[in-house]
Write an enzyme that holds these catalytic residues in place. Structure first.
Site, PDB file in Angstrom:
ATOM      1  N   ASP A 154       0.840  -1.207   0.000  1.00 42.10           N
ATOM      2  CA  ASP A 154       0.000   0.000   0.000  1.00 42.10           C
ATOM      3  C   ASP A 154       0.870   1.249   0.000  1.00 42.10           C
ATOM      4  O   ASP A 154       0.667   2.177  -0.785  1.00 42.10           O
ATOM      5  CB  ASP A 154      -0.915   0.026   1.226  1.00 42.10           C
ATOM      6  CG  ASP A 154      -1.749  -1.236   1.342  1.00 42.10           C
ATOM      7  OD1 ASP A 154      -1.800  -1.992   0.358  1.00 42.10           O
ATOM      8  OD2 ASP A 154      -2.341  -1.456   2.418  1.00 42.10           O
ATOM      9  N   TYR A 203      -5.688 -11.349   9.474  1.00 43.75           N
ATOM     10  CA  TYR A 203      -4.586 -10.963   8.584  1.00 43.75           C
ATOM     11  C   TYR A 203      -3.259 -11.429   9.172  1.00 43.75           C
ATOM     12  O   TYR A 203      -2.456 -12.082   8.502  1.00 43.75           O
ATOM     13  CB  TYR A 203      -4.588  -9.431   8.420  1.00 43.75           C
ATOM     14  CG  TYR A 203      -3.516  -8.899   7.498  1.00 43.75           C
ATOM     15  CD1 TYR A 203      -3.786  -8.668   6.160  1.00 43.75           C
ATOM     16  CD2 TYR A 203      -2.229  -8.632   7.969  1.00 43.75           C
ATOM     17  CE1 TYR A 203      -2.794  -8.177   5.308  1.00 43.75           C
ATOM     18  CE2 TYR A 203      -1.244  -8.147   7.129  1.00 43.75           C
ATOM     19  CZ  TYR A 203      -1.532  -7.917   5.804  1.00 43.75           C
ATOM     20  OH  TYR A 203      -0.560  -7.443   4.964  1.00 43.75           O
TER      21      TYR A 203
END
Ligand code: GLA
Length: 362
Positions: A154, A203
């Site tokens: 990201d 995650y």
């Protein structure tokens, strides 16, 4: 005040492999964060967000270690200040105003976008000459300090975005190639509007499973050829094998996708996106009923070239490549089917590729 801008990002393909040193293929998008800032003479970060007017002005300390619950979203700013400070830069107190156009919690990296906007501001105020990749690493450290063991995709996409281009990012070496994104393909992000649940802990667990698999095998998963994966992964416990298989096959899909984009092979783009979603659904188990319903609706919709979940999963958004003339029909069809299955109303955002984080010079 000086104005800075950082885009959001959408990942076209290559999910859950960045933290294993894989190569991913995202693009920075024309929704992002505008940040206005000026240095202060004291040690405070005084921040307001047009997006959270009810939160009012939040006063945080530039020398503190985040997170503190009362600092809310400003913890992202303090975390970036803190990693810059640790690198030895003299970070001043700052007045900050922020306005974002990325829906929060949708998987389009609103947090990384705020972090990179703050990083370019601090770069300007401290005179630090930090490269885009270094800034991305600092911001990843900041995000990690707030509790998510995220990879670098990201922050790198947001730091290195280029208008008109998708990015091919090697998350091991941080080398970036660009590949022209075709003008005759529309990118539609579809928000399931399904709240992500337990996403941080799930995650982190997925990441641990992949790391455990690598330890057992004694080699990097992204180096395993997909054609030898059945043999190469056969010694793994049954609980880890599908997780590892996802990493191996997703890596191969990214490389094939780059080739298909460059060669304008739409059938291949669609097939690869579909296989990526299926792998994230069946092997990695990070999709869930809302994301599955959304891509199934998209796969059956007029004008679709390809569709898959994007980002961390567990809710959030899908990314869809659509024939530009069919976008309205596509959205209407997906909306109707998705609502019929889930009872939820989706949102759609048409996005275009955009430049990475920068100062906005009038
Ligand atoms: C989140 C993380 C990224 C990446 C994706 C999944 O967006 O922040 O580092 O792991 O999930 O591809």
């Amino acid at each position: 005040m000086r104005q800075f801008h950082a885009p959001g990002r959408v990942n076209l393909i290559g999910d859950h492999i960045d933290y294993m040193g894989g190569t991913v293929l995202p693009m920075a998008i024309d929704r992002g964060t505008d940040l206005w800032a000026r240095p202060r003479s004291d040690r405070l970060i005084v921040a307001e967000s047009d997006n959270f007017p009810e939160a009012g002005r939040i006063v945080a300390e530039v020398d503190a270690d985040p997170p503190r619950p009362e600092w809310d979203w400003v913890n992202y700013l303090v975390a970036v200040a803190s990693v810059f400070r640790r690198r030895g830069f003299e970070v001043p107190g700052v007045d900050v105003r922020v306005r974002g156009s990325i829906p929060n919690g949708a998987g389009l990296s609103s947090s990384a976008s705020i972090e990179l906007a703050m990083a370019v501001a601090l770069n300007a105020f401290t005179g630090a000459v930090v490269t885009a990749a270094e800034m991305a690493l600092e911001c990843q450290r900041a995000e990690n300090s707030l509790g998510v063991a995220c990879g670098i995709m990201d922050q790198m996409s947001i730091a290195c975005g280029r208008q008109g281009q998708a990015l091919v990012i090697d998350c091991q070496t941080l080398q970036v190639r660009t590949v022209a994104f075709p003008d005759d393909l529309a990118v539609v992000v579809a928000n399931t509007n399904h709240r992500r649940e337990l996403s941080d802990s799930a995650y982190n667990q997925r990441r641990e499973a992949c790391e455990q698999a690598e330890q057992l095998l004694g080699r990097r998963l992204v180096d395993i050829d997909k054609d030898e994966s059945t043999d190469a992964l056969s010694s793994l416990p049954a609980s880890l094998r599908p997780r590892a298989r996802h990493v191996v096959t997703e890596q191969a899909r990214v490389i094939a996708f780059e080739r298909a984009l460059a060669g304008g092979d739409r059938d291949a783009l669609g097939a690869l996106m579909r296989a990526s979603h299926e792998s994230l659904r069946d092997d990695f188990e990070v999709t869930g009923p809302a994301l599955d319903a959304m891509v199934e609706a998209a796969w059956a919709a007029p004008g679709v070239v390809g569709a898959r979940m994007t980002g961390a999963g567990f809710g959030g958004c899908t990314v869809n490549l659509v024939e530009p003339d069919s976008v309205d029909e596509f959205e209407a069809s997906v909306k109707a089917r998705y609502a019929a299955v889930t009872g939820l109303t989706p949102d759609f955002y048409g996005v275009r590729s955009a430049d990475g984080a920068h100062e906005v010079v009038a």
